[in-house]
Design a protein around this motif. Structure first.
Motif, short mmCIF file in Angstrom:
data_model
loop_
_atom_site.label_atom_id
_atom_site.label_comp_id
_atom_site.label_asym_id
_atom_site.label_seq_id
_atom_site.Cartn_x
_atom_site.Cartn_y
_atom_site.Cartn_z
N PHE A 50 0.82 -1.21 0.00
CA PHE A 50 0.00 0.00 0.00
C PHE A 50 0.85 1.26 0.00
N GLU A 51 2.01 1.18 0.67
CA GLU A 51 2.82 2.38 0.86
C GLU A 51 3.36 2.95 -0.44
N SER A 52 3.37 2.16 -1.50
CA SER A 52 3.91 2.65 -2.77
C SER A 52 2.81 3.13 -3.72
N THR A 53 1.58 3.24 -3.22
CA THR A 53 0.47 3.68 -4.06
C THR A 53 -0.24 4.87 -3.43
N ALA A 54 -1.13 5.48 -4.22
CA ALA A 54 -1.92 6.60 -3.72
C ALA A 54 -2.99 6.15 -2.74
N ILE A 55 -3.21 4.84 -2.59
CA ILE A 55 -4.13 4.37 -1.56
C ILE A 55 -3.65 4.82 -0.19
N ALA A 56 -2.32 4.89 -0.01
CA ALA A 56 -1.76 5.37 1.25
C ALA A 56 -2.10 6.83 1.51
N LYS A 57 -2.50 7.54 0.45
CA LYS A 57 -2.89 8.95 0.58
C LYS A 57 -4.41 9.11 0.65
N GLY A 58 -5.11 7.99 0.72
CA GLY A 58 -6.55 8.04 0.85
C GLY A 58 -7.34 7.76 -0.41
N GLU A 59 -6.66 7.41 -1.51
CA GLU A 59 -7.38 7.13 -2.75
C GLU A 59 -8.22 5.87 -2.60
N SER A 60 -9.42 5.86 -3.16
CA SER A 60 -10.33 4.72 -3.08
C SER A 60 -9.93 3.64 -4.08
N LEU A 61 -10.44 2.43 -3.83
CA LEU A 61 -10.25 1.36 -4.81
C LEU A 61 -10.90 1.71 -6.14
N TYR A 62 -12.03 2.41 -6.09
CA TYR A 62 -12.72 2.81 -7.32
C TYR A 62 -11.81 3.69 -8.17
N ASP A 63 -11.24 4.73 -7.55
CA ASP A 63 -10.38 5.65 -8.32
C ASP A 63 -9.13 4.94 -8.82
N THR A 64 -8.55 4.09 -7.96
CA THR A 64 -7.35 3.35 -8.37
C THR A 64 -7.65 2.47 -9.57
N ALA A 65 -8.80 1.80 -9.54
CA ALA A 65 -9.18 0.92 -10.64
C ALA A 65 -9.40 1.71 -11.92
#
Length: 337
Positions: A79-94
């Motif tokens: 997780f630490e290497s993605t924007a999910i660590a900054k609060g991005e949702s799975l929807y936006d990541t997808a």
């Protein structure tokens, strides 16, 4: 099932004919996985590999499978290497990453998370493991291995006798394999575990509803007698509340050469999804089994590549083009298969 353009999220998607079709395509992939030939059928295609839990075999074999079909791999781990660590949702990541990839493989610690991601993705998604829920490609490669091991003895999956041993509560590999066995006939299943780590009742009922014999026991010696396959699993310590809780069960169902010789039939095949826990006090599959020809764990891991090549070829609709884009390899490699 029409594989082209579709997600692979769980075993419930498959009928027996689908499994047979995947296995037939996997057989066609073997010369490429064994470096006898090479193909560029996926030249220019990009795999997005997103693993938010530790992985060696699943992550690397998916990447190798895609490379062997001529494609490119872009990896994200943790997780630490993605924007999910900054609060991005799975929807936006997808939505974002499916614009960069032609197919995505994802592993996530929460059950149902890969399905949630797939619902927003613009490209096919393969579930590489979602918490304690499912691991469909592992179940497929496990059953492909069982089929291969039994074929040399003139046997098929129908009529299989299998013992699943260890952490059956949290082990997603045995959950998916149990669901897959429901597509076959006259299977006898021994479920060997501590009472606290039993197979979820819903899965046991599914096996019985499929007409299979199911015996639950906490006695290793009784459970592994008179079976074709012993499928061992490690204690899934990452699913426990504390390390101390997991340690209560470590080493409880240890299979070594002396126990195998005393209680198993002479040609019983030993399988494990790996990693096996080789630390002192664990050793669910003892290292003294390493030279036993019935230890199939490394043949099993090799089969992960051919099976995942088959899934990519089917999902991207190129299964009939692989040979047309092939040629002999032009490098020297040690014989390893």
């Amino acid at each position: 099932m029409n594989f082209a353009g579709h997600h692979i999220l769980g075993i419930d998607q498959f009928e027996r004919s689908d499994v047979d079709h995947i296995f037939a395509v996997a057989d066609q992939m073997r010369p490429y996985a064994q470096r006898q030939r090479m193909t560029t059928v996926l030249e220019g295609a990009i795999l997005g590999s997103m693993f938010f839990e530790p992985s060696t075999r699943t992550r690397i074999s998916f990447g190798s499978a895609f490379n062997l079909l001529g494609g490119h791999v872009r990896e994200t781990t943790g997780f630490e290497s993605t924007a999910i660590a900054k609060g991005e949702s799975l929807y936006d990541t997808a939505r974002v990453l499916s614009g960069y990839s032609d197919v995505i493989v994802m592993r996530h610690p929460e059950a149902g998370s890969v399905g949630e991601f797939a619902s927003a993705s613009r490209v096919p998604v393969i579930n590489g493991g979602d918490g304690a829920n499912e691991h469909p490609s592992q179940a497929l490669l496990d059953l492909y291995t069982i089929r291969s091991e039994l074929a040399g003895r003139g046997r098929d999956i129908d009529g299989l006798r299998i013992a699943m041993v260890g952490d059956l509560r949290f082990g997603r590999t045995v959950h998916s394999l149990s669901r897959l066995l429901g597509r076959f006939n006259d299977v006898s299943v021994r479920l060997v575990s501590p009472a606290e780590l039993k197979m979820p009742e819903g899965l046991v009922e599914e096996l019985r509803m499929a007409g299979h014999e199911v015996i639950e026991t906490d006695q290793l010696e009784q459970g592994i007698a008179n079976v074709d396959i012993v499928y061992s699993t490690r204690i899934q310590e990452e699913r426990f509340d504390t390390q101390e809780d997991a340690d209560l069960y470590r080493g409880r169902f240890r299979l070594n050469q002396s126990i195998y010789t005393a209680f198993c039939e002479p040609n019983t095949v030993i399988m494990h999804p790996l990693p096996r826990d080789s630390r002192a006090g664990a050793q669910e599959l003892d290292e003294d089994l390493n030279d036993d020809p019935n230890l199939a764990i490394f043949r099993q891991s090799d089969n992960g590549v051919v099976l995942r090549m088959a899934l990519f070829a089917l999902i991207l609709g190129v299964e009939d083009q692989v040979d047309a884009c092939s040629r002999p390899v032009n490098w020297t490699t040690e014989r390893r298969f």
